[in-house]
Design an enzyme around this catalytic site. Structure first.
Site, mmCIF file in Angstrom:
data_model
loop_
_atom_site.group_PDB
_atom_site.id
_atom_site.type_symbol
_atom_site.label_atom_id
_atom_site.label_comp_id
_atom_site.label_asym_id
_atom_site.label_seq_id
_atom_site.Cartn_x
_atom_site.Cartn_y
_atom_site.Cartn_z
ATOM 1 N N GLU A 1 0.806 -1.215 0.000
ATOM 2 C CA GLU A 1 0.000 0.000 0.000
ATOM 3 C C GLU A 1 0.844 1.271 0.000
ATOM 4 O O GLU A 1 0.303 2.374 0.062
ATOM 5 C CB GLU A 1 -0.944 0.002 1.218
ATOM 6 C CG GLU A 1 -2.010 -1.059 1.126
ATOM 7 C CD GLU A 1 -2.989 -1.034 2.282
ATOM 8 O OE1 GLU A 1 -2.665 -0.485 3.364
ATOM 9 O OE2 GLU A 1 -4.097 -1.567 2.112
ATOM 10 N N TYR B 1 -5.537 -9.386 3.374
ATOM 11 C CA TYR B 1 -4.264 -9.434 2.660
ATOM 12 C C TYR B 1 -3.904 -10.868 2.312
ATOM 13 O O TYR B 1 -4.013 -11.771 3.143
ATOM 14 C CB TYR B 1 -3.137 -8.824 3.508
ATOM 15 C CG TYR B 1 -1.820 -8.830 2.789
ATOM 16 C CD1 TYR B 1 -1.568 -7.944 1.745
ATOM 17 C CD2 TYR B 1 -0.836 -9.757 3.118
ATOM 18 C CE1 TYR B 1 -0.367 -7.973 1.055
ATOM 19 C CE2 TYR B 1 0.376 -9.787 2.441
ATOM 20 C CZ TYR B 1 0.605 -8.901 1.404
ATOM 21 O OH TYR B 1 1.795 -8.942 0.716
ATOM 22 N N GLY C 1 -5.094 -14.316 -6.778
ATOM 23 C CA GLY C 1 -5.752 -14.883 -7.947
ATOM 24 C C GLY C 1 -6.082 -16.355 -7.798
ATOM 25 O O GLY C 1 -6.610 -16.970 -8.725
ATOM 26 N N GLY D 1 -8.057 -17.558 -5.237
ATOM 27 C CA GLY D 1 -9.286 -17.733 -4.470
ATOM 28 C C GLY D 1 -9.127 -17.592 -2.966
ATOM 29 O O GLY D 1 -10.097 -17.755 -2.225
ATOM 30 N N ILE D 2 -7.929 -17.267 -2.499
ATOM 31 C CA ILE D 2 -7.693 -17.177 -1.061
ATOM 32 C C ILE D 2 -8.400 -15.964 -0.465
ATOM 33 O O ILE D 2 -9.070 -16.069 0.562
ATOM 34 C CB ILE D 2 -6.181 -17.174 -0.752
ATOM 35 C CG1 ILE D 2 -5.580 -18.522 -1.177
ATOM 36 C CG2 ILE D 2 -5.922 -16.897 0.721
ATOM 37 C CD1 ILE D 2 -4.070 -18.565 -1.174
ATOM 38 N N GLY D 3 -8.275 -14.813 -1.107
ATOM 39 C CA GLY D 3 -8.967 -13.612 -0.633
ATOM 40 C C GLY D 3 -10.470 -13.811 -0.611
ATOM 41 O O GLY D 3 -11.146 -13.424 0.348
ATOM 42 N N ASN E 1 -6.263 0.911 -5.999
ATOM 43 C CA ASN E 1 -6.204 -0.554 -6.026
ATOM 44 C C ASN E 1 -7.377 -1.106 -6.852
ATOM 45 O O ASN E 1 -8.316 -1.699 -6.317
ATOM 46 C CB ASN E 1 -6.206 -1.100 -4.597
ATOM 47 C CG ASN E 1 -5.847 -2.570 -4.544
ATOM 48 O OD1 ASN E 1 -5.819 -3.258 -5.561
ATOM 49 N ND2 ASN E 1 -5.582 -3.056 -3.347
ATOM 50 N N ARG F 1 -7.658 -3.569 -8.899
ATOM 51 C CA ARG F 1 -7.871 -5.023 -8.861
ATOM 52 C C ARG F 1 -8.782 -5.402 -7.697
ATOM 53 O O ARG F 1 -9.707 -6.201 -7.842
ATOM 54 C CB ARG F 1 -6.530 -5.745 -8.767
ATOM 55 C CG ARG F 1 -6.641 -7.243 -8.815
ATOM 56 C CD ARG F 1 -5.272 -7.896 -8.857
ATOM 57 N NE ARG F 1 -5.404 -9.343 -8.860
ATOM 58 C CZ ARG F 1 -4.387 -10.164 -8.815
ATOM 59 N NH1 ARG F 1 -3.171 -9.706 -8.800
ATOM 60 N NH2 ARG F 1 -4.582 -11.462 -8.813
ATOM 61 N N TYR G 1 -14.233 -6.634 -5.375
ATOM 62 C CA TYR G 1 -15.332 -6.350 -4.447
ATOM 63 C C TYR G 1 -16.644 -6.120 -5.189
ATOM 64 O O TYR G 1 -17.694 -6.585 -4.761
ATOM 65 C CB TYR G 1 -14.994 -5.147 -3.565
ATOM 66 C CG TYR G 1 -13.781 -5.370 -2.686
ATOM 67 C CD1 TYR G 1 -13.536 -6.598 -2.073
ATOM 68 C CD2 TYR G 1 -12.878 -4.347 -2.458
ATOM 69 C CE1 TYR G 1 -12.430 -6.802 -1.266
ATOM 70 C CE2 TYR G 1 -11.763 -4.541 -1.642
ATOM 71 C CZ TYR G 1 -11.548 -5.771 -1.056
ATOM 72 O OH TYR G 1 -10.456 -5.967 -0.246
#
Length: 155
Positions: free
Chosen positions: A29, A89, A96, A98-100, A127, A129, A134
């Site tokens: 960030e 995070y 990419g 699928g963890i987030g 941000n 992406r 979201y």
């Protein structure tokens, strides 16, 4: 061989990994200069008496690769508590996969289970992406609100 993702609540033993991920997040960030806590201070805040935050840990094949830190807030309009997601995070090399999304789905499930009214968070305006992610899951961008902050040196 199938790769395993496991989402769990953080334990005191995870503090070093959490602190390291917070440092990575701050670097991503472009805010590394704003970190003023230490690993021991973080441990006291997260796991000491009076702690009010919760942390989910993402483990992929036994390695901690992400986290979500959140706490309860309240909506006077809904008359219900909600969740404020302070940090979501995932290590850069794991994005990419699928963890987030899995971390966010777990937070949403917690909010449903606790009969909370909403989940909300902030994202840096550059941000794209994250913003696209979201919006894809159905989150609404609150363009008519502006965040304010008062730091302890101004108290």
């Amino acid at each position: 061989m199938e790769k395993k993702l496991f989402i769990r609540f953080a334990k005191k033993e995870d503090v070093a990994s959490i602190f390291s991920l917070i440092q990575e997040l701050a670097e991503f960030e472009k805010l590394s200069n704003q970190i003023s806590t230490s690993e021991s201070e973080l441990e006291k805040t997260l796991f000491g008496d009076g702690s009010f935050v919760e942390i989910l840990i993402a483990e992929f094949e036994g390695m901690i690769v992400g986290y979500a830190l959140f706490f309860k807030n309240f909506s006077t309009f809904l008359g219900k508590p909600g969740i404020y997601l302070e940090d979501l995070y995932v290590k850069q090399n794991m994005r990419g996969s699928g963890i987030g999304k899995s971390l966010l789905e777990k937070i949403i499930a917690i909010a449903k289970e606790r009969n909370y009214g909403r989940v909300e968070w902030s994202v840096l305006d550059w941000n794209q992406r994250a913003i696209d992610f979201y919006k894809k899951i159905g989150a609404v961008q609150l363009d008519d609100w502006t965040n304010f902050r008062l730091t302890s040196d101004k108290f």
